[in-house]
Design a protein around this motif. Structure first.
Motif, PDB file in Angstrom:
ATOM      1  N   CYS A  17      -3.606   1.908  -1.206  1.00  0.00           N
ATOM      2  CA  CYS A  17      -2.258   1.701  -1.748  1.00  0.00           C
ATOM      3  C   CYS A  17      -2.318   1.073  -3.139  1.00  0.00           C
ATOM      4  N   THR A  18      -1.405   1.509  -3.983  1.00  0.00           N
ATOM      5  CA  THR A  18      -1.236   0.954  -5.325  1.00  0.00           C
ATOM      6  C   THR A  18       0.269   0.782  -5.549  1.00  0.00           C
ATOM      7  N   PRO A  19       0.668   0.088  -6.601  1.00  0.00           N
ATOM      8  CA  PRO A  19       2.101  -0.010  -6.890  1.00  0.00           C
ATOM      9  C   PRO A  19       2.731   1.366  -7.149  1.00  0.00           C
ATOM     10  N   GLN A  20       1.911   2.368  -7.497  1.00  0.00           N
ATOM     11  CA  GLN A  20       2.427   3.714  -7.761  1.00  0.00           C
ATOM     12  C   GLN A  20       2.432   4.602  -6.507  1.00  0.00           C
ATOM     13  N   SER A  21       1.947   4.113  -5.380  1.00  0.00           N
ATOM     14  CA  SER A  21       1.955   4.921  -4.149  1.00  0.00           C
ATOM     15  C   SER A  21       3.385   5.283  -3.792  1.00  0.00           C
ATOM     16  N   SER A  22       3.592   6.539  -3.445  1.00  0.00           N
ATOM     17  CA  SER A  22       4.946   6.996  -3.137  1.00  0.00           C
ATOM     18  C   SER A  22       5.240   6.876  -1.652  1.00  0.00           C
ATOM     19  N   ALA A  23       6.518   6.900  -1.341  1.00  0.00           N
ATOM     20  CA  ALA A  23       6.944   6.866   0.062  1.00  0.00           C
ATOM     21  C   ALA A  23       6.426   8.107   0.785  1.00  0.00           C
ATOM     22  N   GLU A  24       6.337   9.215   0.077  1.00  0.00           N
ATOM     23  CA  GLU A  24       5.828  10.448   0.676  1.00  0.00           C
ATOM     24  C   GLU A  24       4.359  10.302   1.079  1.00  0.00           C
ATOM     25  N   GLN A  25       3.542   9.710   0.219  1.00  0.00           N
ATOM     26  CA  GLN A  25       2.127   9.502   0.537  1.00  0.00           C
ATOM     27  C   GLN A  25       1.970   8.601   1.760  1.00  0.00           C
ATOM     28  N   VAL A  26       2.705   7.511   1.783  1.00  0.00           N
ATOM     29  CA  VAL A  26       2.628   6.570   2.901  1.00  0.00           C
ATOM     30  C   VAL A  26       3.162   7.241   4.170  1.00  0.00           C
ATOM     31  N   GLY A  27       4.234   8.025   4.035  1.00  0.00           N
ATOM     32  CA  GLY A  27       4.800   8.726   5.179  1.00  0.00           C
ATOM     33  C   GLY A  27       3.830   9.728   5.787  1.00  0.00           C
ATOM     34  N   LEU A  28       3.154  10.497   4.945  1.00  0.00           N
ATOM     35  CA  LEU A  28       2.162  11.456   5.446  1.00  0.00           C
ATOM     36  C   LEU A  28       1.042  10.739   6.185  1.00  0.00           C
ATOM     37  N   PHE A  29       0.607   9.614   5.632  1.00  0.00           N
ATOM     38  CA  PHE A  29      -0.455   8.837   6.263  1.00  0.00           C
ATOM     39  C   PHE A  29      -0.001   8.323   7.638  1.00  0.00           C
ATOM     40  N   THR A  45      -6.554   3.199   8.262  1.00  0.00           N
ATOM     41  CA  THR A  45      -6.552   1.945   7.523  1.00  0.00           C
ATOM     42  C   THR A  45      -5.775   2.080   6.225  1.00  0.00           C
ATOM     43  N   MET A  46      -4.838   1.182   6.038  1.00  0.00           N
ATOM     44  CA  MET A  46      -4.107   1.076   4.773  1.00  0.00           C
ATOM     45  C   MET A  46      -4.707  -0.104   4.017  1.00  0.00           C
ATOM     46  N   LEU A  47      -5.310   0.177   2.868  1.00  0.00           N
ATOM     47  CA  LEU A  47      -5.911  -0.868   2.052  1.00  0.00           C
ATOM     48  C   LEU A  47      -4.930  -1.318   0.980  1.00  0.00           C
ATOM     49  N   TYR A  48      -4.867  -2.603   0.754  1.00  0.00           N
ATOM     50  CA  TYR A  48      -3.994  -3.196  -0.262  1.00  0.00           C
ATOM     51  C   TYR A  48      -2.528  -2.835  -0.033  1.00  0.00           C
ATOM     52  N   ALA A  49      -2.094  -2.893   1.215  1.00  0.00           N
ATOM     53  CA  ALA A  49      -0.708  -2.570   1.550  1.00  0.00           C
ATOM     54  C   ALA A  49       0.267  -3.527   0.855  1.00  0.00           C
ATOM     55  N   ASP A  50      -0.196  -4.694   0.467  1.00  0.00           N
ATOM     56  CA  ASP A  50       0.651  -5.652  -0.240  1.00  0.00           C
ATOM     57  C   ASP A  50       1.012  -5.179  -1.648  1.00  0.00           C
ATOM     58  N   ARG A  59      10.794   1.904   3.498  1.00  0.00           N
ATOM     59  CA  ARG A  59      10.779   3.249   4.086  1.00  0.00           C
ATOM     60  C   ARG A  59       9.607   3.416   5.046  1.00  0.00           C
ATOM     61  N   ALA A  60       8.470   2.799   4.725  1.00  0.00           N
ATOM     62  CA  ALA A  60       7.298   2.876   5.602  1.00  0.00           C
ATOM     63  C   ALA A  60       7.583   2.173   6.928  1.00  0.00           C
ATOM     64  N   TYR A  88       6.806  -7.432   1.644  1.00  0.00           N
ATOM     65  CA  TYR A  88       7.729  -6.936   2.665  1.00  0.00           C
ATOM     66  C   TYR A  88       7.024  -6.321   3.868  1.00  0.00           C
ATOM     67  N   LEU A  89       6.138  -5.372   3.646  1.00  0.00           N
ATOM     68  CA  LEU A  89       5.494  -4.661   4.750  1.00  0.00           C
ATOM     69  C   LEU A  89       4.680  -5.612   5.624  1.00  0.00           C
ATOM     70  N   LEU A  90       4.013  -6.543   4.999  1.00  0.00           N
ATOM     71  CA  LEU A  90       3.207  -7.483   5.771  1.00  0.00           C
ATOM     72  C   LEU A  90       4.074  -8.461   6.544  1.00  0.00           C
ATOM     73  N   SER A  91       5.203  -8.834   5.990  1.00  0.00           N
ATOM     74  CA  SER A  91       6.146  -9.678   6.723  1.00  0.00           C
ATOM     75  C   SER A  91       6.714  -8.933   7.925  1.00  0.00           C
ATOM     76  N   ALA A  92       6.970  -7.637   7.750  1.00  0.00           N
ATOM     77  CA  ALA A  92       7.515  -6.830   8.840  1.00  0.00           C
ATOM     78  C   ALA A  92       6.536  -6.724  10.016  1.00  0.00           C
ATOM     79  N   PHE A  93       5.238  -6.761   9.720  1.00  0.00           N
ATOM     80  CA  PHE A  93       4.223  -6.663  10.769  1.00  0.00           C
ATOM     81  C   PHE A  93       3.551  -8.007  11.055  1.00  0.00           C
TER      82      PHE A  93
END
Length: 148
Positions: A17-29, A45-50, A59-60, A88-93
């Protein structure tokens, strides 16, 4: 890494994951991870999800909540920096959070990686450049921009 014979993760099991990762990329994963198929015992494994943006993270999480009902035996690891664990994502999980301490020594991890990154026949390969015919290598310098 429980056995030296275990393979490294394949390209579809890891999302960097990078700040430029799209919702589509994360969704496909997440779909690959959560929709049951004949994939076997893959560990996703999602690396650097933060690093994900707030919108992509929202959206993820939504997609994860929607898809997790299809597969109760998924294997998903979300890795992040402990310095940004309030994203956000890490707080959600956060209810699933586990502080990870490597169970293997550094030497054992290096041996495992060397076994899997060594090229058998380096002729005509860039692996001939790296130590012990490895197909990957790290080049670093204390002096930035010195022709690496």
């Amino acid at each position: 890494m429980n056995s030296p014979e275990q393979p490294l993760p394949t390209f579809d099991e890891v999302l960097l994951c990078t700040p430029q990762s799209s919702a589509e990329q994360v969704g496909l994963f997440l779909r690959r991870c959560l929709i049951p198929c004949q994939a076997g015992d893959k560990i996703y494994t999602m690396l650097y999800a933060d690093e994900l943006s707030y919108d992509v993270s929202c959206r993820a999480e939504e997609l994860f909540q929607h898809l997790q009902c299809y597969n109760s035996s998924y294997r998903l690891i979300i890795l992040c920096s402990c310095e940004r664990e309030n994203s956000y994502l890490l707080s959600a999980f956060s209810h699933c959070k586990v502080h990870m301490i490597p169970q293997r020594s550094r030497a054992e991890i290096q041996q495992y990686l060397q076994r899997h990154f060594r090229v058998a026949q380096p002729s005509g390969s860039a692996a001939a450049v790296f130590k012990e015919h490895m197909c990957v290598g790290i080049v670093s310098s204390k002096r930035a921009g010195m022709g690496k």
